[in-house]
Design a protein around this motif. Structure first.
Motif, PDB file in Angstrom:
ATOM      1  N   LYS A  10       0.833  -1.207   0.000  1.00 24.27           N
ATOM      2  CA  LYS A  10       0.000   0.000   0.000  1.00 24.27           C
ATOM      3  C   LYS A  10       0.870   1.260   0.000  1.00 24.27           C
ATOM      4  CE  LYS A  10      -3.713  -2.496   0.108  1.00 24.27           C
ATOM      5  NZ  LYS A  10      -4.594  -2.639  -1.056  1.00 24.27           N
ATOM      6  N   PHE A  11       2.026   1.179   0.638  1.00 23.18           N
ATOM      7  CA  PHE A  11       2.980   2.293   0.538  1.00 23.18           C
ATOM      8  C   PHE A  11       3.430   2.470  -0.904  1.00 23.18           C
ATOM      9  CE2 PHE A  11       7.474   3.223  -0.108  1.00 23.18           C
ATOM     10  CZ  PHE A  11       7.507   4.560   0.277  1.00 23.18           C
ATOM     11  N   ARG A  12       3.759   1.354  -1.562  1.00 19.87           N
ATOM     12  CA  ARG A  12       4.205   1.398  -2.965  1.00 19.87           C
ATOM     13  C   ARG A  12       3.198   2.150  -3.834  1.00 19.87           C
ATOM     14  NH1 ARG A  12       2.508  -1.044  -7.340  1.00 19.87           N
ATOM     15  NH2 ARG A  12       1.058  -2.348  -6.168  1.00 19.87           N
ATOM     16  N   ILE A  13       1.930   1.846  -3.661  1.00 19.03           N
ATOM     17  CA  ILE A  13       0.880   2.504  -4.447  1.00 19.03           C
ATOM     18  C   ILE A  13       0.807   3.990  -4.112  1.00 19.03           C
ATOM     19  CG2 ILE A  13      -1.616   2.645  -4.790  1.00 19.03           C
ATOM     20  CD1 ILE A  13      -1.698  -0.413  -4.308  1.00 19.03           C
ATOM     21  N   THR A  14       0.822   4.284  -2.818  1.00 16.75           N
ATOM     22  CA  THR A  14       0.632   5.672  -2.382  1.00 16.75           C
ATOM     23  C   THR A  14       1.794   6.562  -2.816  1.00 16.75           C
ATOM     24  OG1 THR A  14      -0.544   4.815  -0.448  1.00 16.75           O
ATOM     25  CG2 THR A  14       0.041   7.148  -0.420  1.00 16.75           C
ATOM     26  N   ILE A  15       3.027   6.098  -2.661  1.00 22.39           N
ATOM     27  CA  ILE A  15       4.176   6.936  -3.027  1.00 22.39           C
ATOM     28  C   ILE A  15       4.255   7.086  -4.540  1.00 22.39           C
ATOM     29  CG2 ILE A  15       5.952   5.122  -3.182  1.00 22.39           C
ATOM     30  CD1 ILE A  15       6.398   8.557  -1.512  1.00 22.39           C
ATOM     31  N   ARG A  16       3.931   6.027  -5.275  1.00 27.68           N
ATOM     32  CA  ARG A  16       3.909   6.130  -6.738  1.00 27.68           C
ATOM     33  C   ARG A  16       2.890   7.166  -7.193  1.00 27.68           C
ATOM     34  NH1 ARG A  16       0.912   1.388  -9.294  1.00 27.68           N
ATOM     35  NH2 ARG A  16      -0.801   2.763  -8.624  1.00 27.68           N
ATOM     36  N   ASN A  17       1.679   7.119  -6.620  1.00 32.10           N
ATOM     37  CA  ASN A  17       0.625   8.051  -7.027  1.00 32.10           C
ATOM     38  C   ASN A  17       0.922   9.480  -6.598  1.00 32.10           C
ATOM     39  OD1 ASN A  17      -0.535   5.744  -7.974  1.00 32.10           O
ATOM     40  ND2 ASN A  17      -2.347   5.794  -6.667  1.00 32.10           N
ATOM     41  N   SER A  18       1.593   9.639  -5.459  1.00 29.64           N
ATOM     42  CA  SER A  18       1.931  10.996  -5.011  1.00 29.64           C
ATOM     43  C   SER A  18       3.008  11.603  -5.902  1.00 29.64           C
ATOM     44  CB  SER A  18       2.373  10.996  -3.543  1.00 29.64           C
ATOM     45  OG  SER A  18       3.590  10.299  -3.369  1.00 29.64           O
ATOM     46  N   LEU A  19       3.986  10.816  -6.317  1.00 27.10           N
ATOM     47  CA  LEU A  19       5.007  11.316  -7.240  1.00 27.10           C
ATOM     48  C   LEU A  19       4.406  11.634  -8.605  1.00 27.10           C
ATOM     49  CD1 LEU A  19       8.092   9.026  -6.470  1.00 27.10           C
ATOM     50  CD2 LEU A  19       7.906  11.488  -6.048  1.00 27.10           C
ATOM     51  N   GLU A  20       3.457  10.822  -9.030  1.00 27.97           N
ATOM     52  CA  GLU A  20       2.810  11.061 -10.325  1.00 27.97           C
ATOM     53  C   GLU A  20       2.115  12.416 -10.357  1.00 27.97           C
ATOM     54  OE1 GLU A  20      -0.725   9.027 -12.941  1.00 27.97           O
ATOM     55  OE2 GLU A  20       0.615   7.695 -11.835  1.00 27.97           O
ATOM     56  N   LEU A  21       1.611  12.865  -9.222  1.00 29.18           N
ATOM     57  CA  LEU A  21       0.941  14.170  -9.152  1.00 29.18           C
ATOM     58  C   LEU A  21       1.892  15.318  -9.464  1.00 29.18           C
ATOM     59  CD1 LEU A  21      -1.375  13.837  -6.025  1.00 29.18           C
ATOM     60  CD2 LEU A  21      -2.033  13.736  -8.432  1.00 29.18           C
ATOM     61  N   ILE A  22       3.175  15.127  -9.230  1.00 31.29           N
ATOM     62  CA  ILE A  22       4.142  16.167  -9.585  1.00 31.29           C
ATOM     63  C   ILE A  22       4.978  15.740 -10.789  1.00 31.29           C
ATOM     64  CG2 ILE A  22       4.244  17.508  -7.449  1.00 31.29           C
ATOM     65  CD1 ILE A  22       6.450  15.748  -6.430  1.00 31.29           C
ATOM     66  N   GLY A  23       4.415  14.806 -11.571  1.00 31.79           N
ATOM     67  CA  GLY A  23       5.003  14.451 -12.860  1.00 31.79           C
ATOM     68  C   GLY A  23       6.279  13.650 -12.798  1.00 31.79           C
ATOM     69  N   ILE A  24       6.443  12.880 -11.726  1.00 31.20           N
ATOM     70  CA  ILE A  24       7.685  12.132 -11.520  1.00 31.20           C
ATOM     71  C   ILE A  24       7.399  10.635 -11.552  1.00 31.20           C
ATOM     72  CG2 ILE A  24       9.530  11.640  -9.859  1.00 31.20           C
ATOM     73  CD1 ILE A  24       9.160  14.570  -8.877  1.00 31.20           C
ATOM     74  N   GLU A  25       8.211   9.904 -12.306  1.00 31.84           N
ATOM     75  CA  GLU A  25       8.042   8.466 -12.408  1.00 31.84           C
ATOM     76  C   GLU A  25       8.723   7.776 -11.222  1.00 31.84           C
ATOM     77  OE1 GLU A  25       8.860   4.887 -15.694  1.00 31.84           O
ATOM     78  OE2 GLU A  25       9.104   7.008 -16.252  1.00 31.84           O
ATOM     79  N   ALA A  26       8.089   6.708 -10.755  1.00 38.10           N
ATOM     80  CA  ALA A  26       8.642   5.933  -9.629  1.00 38.10           C
ATOM     81  C   ALA A  26       9.257   4.648 -10.175  1.00 38.10           C
ATOM     82  CB  ALA A  26       7.550   5.623  -8.615  1.00 38.10           C
ATOM     83  N   PRO A  27      10.583   4.553 -10.243  1.00 33.93           N
ATOM     84  CA  PRO A  27      11.217   3.355 -10.797  1.00 33.93           C
ATOM     85  C   PRO A  27      11.078   2.165  -9.858  1.00 33.93           C
ATOM     86  CG  PRO A  27      12.882   4.832  -9.911  1.00 33.93           C
ATOM     87  CD  PRO A  27      11.575   5.552  -9.809  1.00 33.93           C
TER      88      PRO A  27
END
Length: 561
Positions: free
Chosen positions: A541-558
């Motif tokens: 659930k952390f993986r999902i949340t941090i990925r989606n939060s970075l996406e909001l500022i246009g950043i990809e989560a590798p």
């Protein structure tokens, strides 16, 4: 989901106050206390009631506690002085939070409101440089946040194809023995020509009259060949700018050409509508003194051509009519121009724009200028960022092939640029420093690494959500509790960002969330622990949340770093 603690506490307090026969305040104040030992949420409602009831807050608190029915999501409620403090039932709370986090976590319900958001809109006379980048990143990130918050958002780039800069480039094509490299990036080639024309103009100021004549002919619209040249210059430059924007993860839904407001009669109609408010001498203008603005708004030059402000007025009127709200992202040097536009917009019955003014980015050695050729292009900036990221990746990941390392370096380098800009409120001036932007110990790379670390842990555990068997969601470790609470605040962070039209709080949220996970990762065993299934679920659930939060500022989560 953290909002459920707030809403449940407000509902419980409302019912208690009602049962006591008191009038319920319009807004019961509930917030997170500064110290977790004081509860998960706390209310100062007793202070709100004290004046009306003419009793001390302490007495009121005790009366409310006697009448209060504690919701299941709380384990207990206590008074700390006159404050009413609610403590979460972490079995119930964690179950609600973890089960609510799906792949689209953070996507809120539609509110049926359309927003037109204009950003970037750099003059098409050369490549984007780091003086433009703050506009692009703020605008694109805010658009992402607003969409996630339930708004229908259309992003627009206002194309200044009628400016003197474009006329100068066309003059250069007509008069200079200068050949642009057909294999070069078109925006850079046009920028070189623009610089050359400026050098010629500096040596021979009379060229200015020839440029003005070209601009006048273009606005008349009776010279198809000249029109073709203007449009060709702009389209070529926009092609290069769009390539740059795409690599930076910046998107525009529409490109609105300034000249259309001349061609479709909008400017003429506006001048007609404002006729009783305008004055004429050598120029056509509005005297704004009576509106508290000392500088007049010039609408038509002495040679009969319109100004940028005139066309911009038509553009703003169109945006007003085509949206419920519209937002301009502008440099702080545009404040007077917007104040001037607001007056005729009101007279025309149009809404004024919501504006976000940002301070400029400078280099440690000083300011930049396209005209003088003193700038770092965004292309150069991204290349340098990726190159520096590649050096770090090569040190850390000798097990990866060249293409995989380059892929990660691209994600990390572009992410570093976007995060460095997004992390500060637009009112703060930025001096761009490489060492700060590309630090792997702080900032974006550390956030991305937390995501990659979570992915690796799940991979090592052969994680399968469907095979988990969790009967007890109780959290008994402070680090676990803090991480789940941080995840529960994601939707509230989006709502707040959308409310204030700012994105730096999302950048800070991402950093805080990554920090919470790193503490969890270092302090608590996951695989083969007594709570393996629950902790693997928390990691996912952390993986999902941090990925989606970075996406909001246009950043990809590798997934790997």
């Amino acid at each position: 989901m953290y909002r459920i603690l707030i809403s449940e506490s407000i509902n419980a307090l409302s019912e208690a106050i009602k049962s006591l026969g008191w009038e319920i305040p319009d807004e019961i104040k509930v917030e997170e206390p500064p110290n977790p030992e004081l509860g998960d949420v706390a209310s100062s409602v007793s202070f709100q009631l004290a004046k009306e009831l003419k009793r001390s807050p302490m007495e009121i608190t005790q009366e409310i506690l006697k009448a209060l029915k504690i919701p299941d999501i709380f384990s207990k409620v206590e008074s700390k002085g006159p404050y009413i403090n609610f403590y979460a039932n972490y079995n119930e709370f964690s179950s609600l939070v973890l089960n609510s986090i799906t792949e689209d976590y953070g996507k809120l319900e539609s509110n049926n409101t359309k927003i037109i958001l204009e950003h970037t809109s750099a003059n098409p006379n050369g490549p984007l440089h780091i003086g433009h980048i703050r506009n692009s990143i703020i605008g694109d990130s805010l658009a992402r946040v607003l969409k996630s918050a339930g708004y229908e958002v259309e992003t627009q780039y206002y194309v200044n194809d009628m400016g003197r800069q474009i006329a100068m480039i066309v003059w250069g094509l007509l008069n200079l023995d200068y050949n642009m490299d057909p294999f070069g990036k078109p925006d850079h080639e046009i920028g070189k020509l623009y610089f050359n024309v400026n050098e010629k103009l500096r040596a021979n100021p009379e060229i200015k009259d020839e440029v003005s004549a070209l601009l006048k002919r273009y606005e008349r619209g009776d010279d198809p060949e000249l029109e073709k040249m203007f449009e060709g210059v702009v389209k070529n430059c926009l092609e290069g700018i769009s390539t740059t924007s795409k690599r930076l993860n910046v998107n525009h839904d529409a490109f609105i050409w300034e000249s259309r407001f001349i061609k479709n009669g909008s400017v003429a109609n506006i001048l007609k509508s404002l006729d009783e408010y305008i004055q004429k001498n050598e120029v056509v203008y509005m005297d704004l003194n009576s509106y508290g603005i000392e500088k007049e708004l010039i609408l038509i030059r002495s040679d009969g051509t319109s100004l940028y402000a005139t066309r911009d007025l038509a553009y703003h009127k169109e945006k007003s009519e085509g949206s419920d709200r519209y937002i301009d992202i502008l440099g702080s040097d545009h404040k007077l121009a917007i104040d001037q536009l607001k007056v005729p917009l009101e007279l025309l019955g149009a809404k004024a724009p919501e504006t976000i003014f940002y301070e400029f980015i400078t280099l440690p050695e000083g300011s930049m200028s396209t005209r003088r050729g003193v700038f770092i292009s965004v292309d150069e900036l991204m290349n340098e960022a990726v190159s520096r990221a590649m050096i770090e990746i090569e040190k850390r990941r000798t097990d990866l092939g060249e293409s995989e390392r380059l892929k990660i370096a691209e994600i990390v380098g572009i992410g570093a640029i976007r995060y460095y800009i997004a992390r500060l409120s637009p009112e703060k001036h930025i001096v761009f420093k490489w060492d700060e932007a590309l630090s792997f110990e702080r900032g974006c790379a550390s956030i991305q690494y937390a995501h990659a670390r979570a992915c690796k842990l799940l991979e090592n555990a052969n994680y399968d959500r469907n095979s988990l068997k969790i009967d007890n969601f109780d959290l008994d470790d402070k680090i676990e509790i803090e991480l789940v609470k941080l995840m529960s605040k994601f939707s509230a962070a989006i709502e707040e960002s959308a409310r204030i039209n700012r994105v730096h709080n999302i950048a800070q949220y991402s950093l805080d969330l990554a920090g919470g996970f790193n503490k969890f990762y270092k302090a608590l065993p996951v695989i083969d622990s007594e709570k393996e299934d629950l902790r693997l679920l928390i990691v996912d659930k952390f993986r999902i949340t941090i990925r989606n939060s970075l996406e909001l500022i246009g950043i990809e989560a590798p997934e790997s770093m």
